[in-house]
Scaffold this motif. Sequence first.
Motif, mmCIF file in Angstrom:
data_model
loop_
_atom_site.group_PDB
_atom_site.id
_atom_site.type_symbol
_atom_site.label_atom_id
_atom_site.label_comp_id
_atom_site.label_asym_id
_atom_site.label_seq_id
_atom_site.Cartn_x
_atom_site.Cartn_y
_atom_site.Cartn_z
ATOM 1 N N ALA A 1 2.591 4.346 1.126
ATOM 2 C CA ALA A 1 2.928 4.840 2.463
ATOM 3 C C ALA A 1 3.434 6.273 2.414
ATOM 4 O O ALA A 1 3.866 6.808 3.435
ATOM 5 C CB ALA A 1 3.980 3.935 3.092
ATOM 6 N N SER B 1 1.963 9.248 2.075
ATOM 7 C CA SER B 1 1.266 10.211 2.923
ATOM 8 C C SER B 1 1.551 9.950 4.397
ATOM 9 O O SER B 1 1.723 10.883 5.190
ATOM 10 C CB SER B 1 -0.242 10.154 2.674
ATOM 11 N N TYR B 2 1.639 8.640 4.780
ATOM 12 C CA TYR B 2 1.923 8.305 6.174
ATOM 13 C C TYR B 2 3.336 8.749 6.568
ATOM 14 O O TYR B 2 3.554 9.267 7.675
ATOM 15 C CB TYR B 2 1.759 6.807 6.407
ATOM 16 N N ILE B 3 4.283 8.507 5.672
ATOM 17 C CA ILE B 3 5.667 8.907 5.947
ATOM 18 C C ILE B 3 5.749 10.420 6.137
ATOM 19 O O ILE B 3 6.405 10.914 7.057
ATOM 20 C CB ILE B 3 6.596 8.456 4.792
ATOM 21 N N TRP B 4 5.055 11.154 5.267
ATOM 22 C CA TRP B 4 5.061 12.611 5.363
ATOM 23 C C TRP B 4 4.460 13.076 6.689
ATOM 24 O O TRP B 4 5.018 13.932 7.377
ATOM 25 C CB TRP B 4 4.299 13.208 4.185
ATOM 26 N N GLU B 5 3.329 12.507 7.055
ATOM 27 C CA GLU B 5 2.660 12.908 8.286
ATOM 28 C C GLU B 5 3.516 12.586 9.517
ATOM 29 O O GLU B 5 3.635 13.404 10.439
ATOM 30 C CB GLU B 5 1.305 12.199 8.403
ATOM 31 N N ILE B 6 4.118 11.391 9.530
ATOM 32 C CA ILE B 6 4.921 10.984 10.680
ATOM 33 C C ILE B 6 6.175 11.848 10.806
ATOM 34 O O ILE B 6 6.512 12.338 11.890
ATOM 35 C CB ILE B 6 5.299 9.491 10.570
ATOM 36 N N ILE C 1 0.429 5.171 17.661
ATOM 37 C CA ILE C 1 0.411 4.191 16.566
ATOM 38 C C ILE C 1 -0.283 2.935 17.067
ATOM 39 O O ILE C 1 0.116 2.344 18.079
ATOM 40 C CB ILE C 1 1.831 3.862 16.073
ATOM 41 N N LYS D 1 0.843 -1.184 0.000
ATOM 42 C CA LYS D 1 0.000 0.000 0.000
ATOM 43 C C LYS D 1 0.882 1.239 0.000
ATOM 44 O O LYS D 1 2.008 1.222 0.496
ATOM 45 C CB LYS D 1 -0.914 0.011 1.234
ATOM 46 N N TYR E 1 -1.004 -0.847 16.259
ATOM 47 C CA TYR E 1 -0.423 -1.906 15.430
ATOM 48 C C TYR E 1 -1.356 -3.104 15.362
ATOM 49 O O TYR E 1 -1.890 -3.555 16.363
ATOM 50 C CB TYR E 1 0.927 -2.343 16.010
#
Length: 286
Positions: free
Chosen positions: A143, A145-150, A162, A141, A164
Amino acid sequence: MYENNSAGQNYRILSIYQLLLDGKKLSKKELALQYYVSDKTIQRDFSEIKNFLQASYTGKILEYDKRQNVYMFKQNEQNYLLPEEVLAISKIILEARAIPKNEMHRILNKLVSLASNENKELIQSIIHNEKQLYVELQQSKSAMSYIWEIETAIFQKKEIEIYYKKELDPVESVSNQNIMSNELSMLQDTISQNHQEESDTLRNMEMYLEKLTAMEDVVQAYLETSSDSQEQVVSKMTNEFTTILANLNSTTSAIINQLMDYNHNVHDHQKIASTMLEKLGNSKLN
């Protein structure tokens, strides 16, 4: 025919700029004929484009080739990636297989666009087969957008929560099913073998008990028909009884040992069954 007004000038300059971006080599005289303007007008257009390049961060330089008498764009290598750098980064992205295929194509196309025009086609040709044969990781999937947000949250020193959830890999699921199937088959075989051994032992015990039950008739018949003395008959019967009792003791001991083994096996089977149920439960939850 193009009018020499502000709108016409803007359109002409943008058209020339786009041609240069496409890697075209442009002659001042040919452009003047195409747009129905003078050579000086085209020269002013090139000056406008040059001023724009100097004032903005484009990484491009407008260069004049005196030998061919043409204008062209050149890459400023200090600001843009070299072709070997573009190729190396492309290879890393392809080998990592960490990006969904459609997103990978989009990123590589942007990356290759940073190379000089004369090298773009070569780089695309080199990585073409790898792009077509690219196989993303299962259930891959995006990632981004998730990497940017984190990373943004970390930079801004924000608190992150987070949650899991383990996802069972399809290959692992099939493997677990095969393992459980094998364990179940082994469990069934063990139980069947225990039942068979118990049945054999019980039949032997019944046989020896029947011999003891029938021994009285055997002794009486033997006394009536045998010419042996009473002492000889007693001796033979004693030996027969001793053999039967020894067999009974052996059979009884075997039964006791089998019961102990059976209790031990039942405990092991319960543990195996519990493990299998837990695996099935985890498979359904995932």
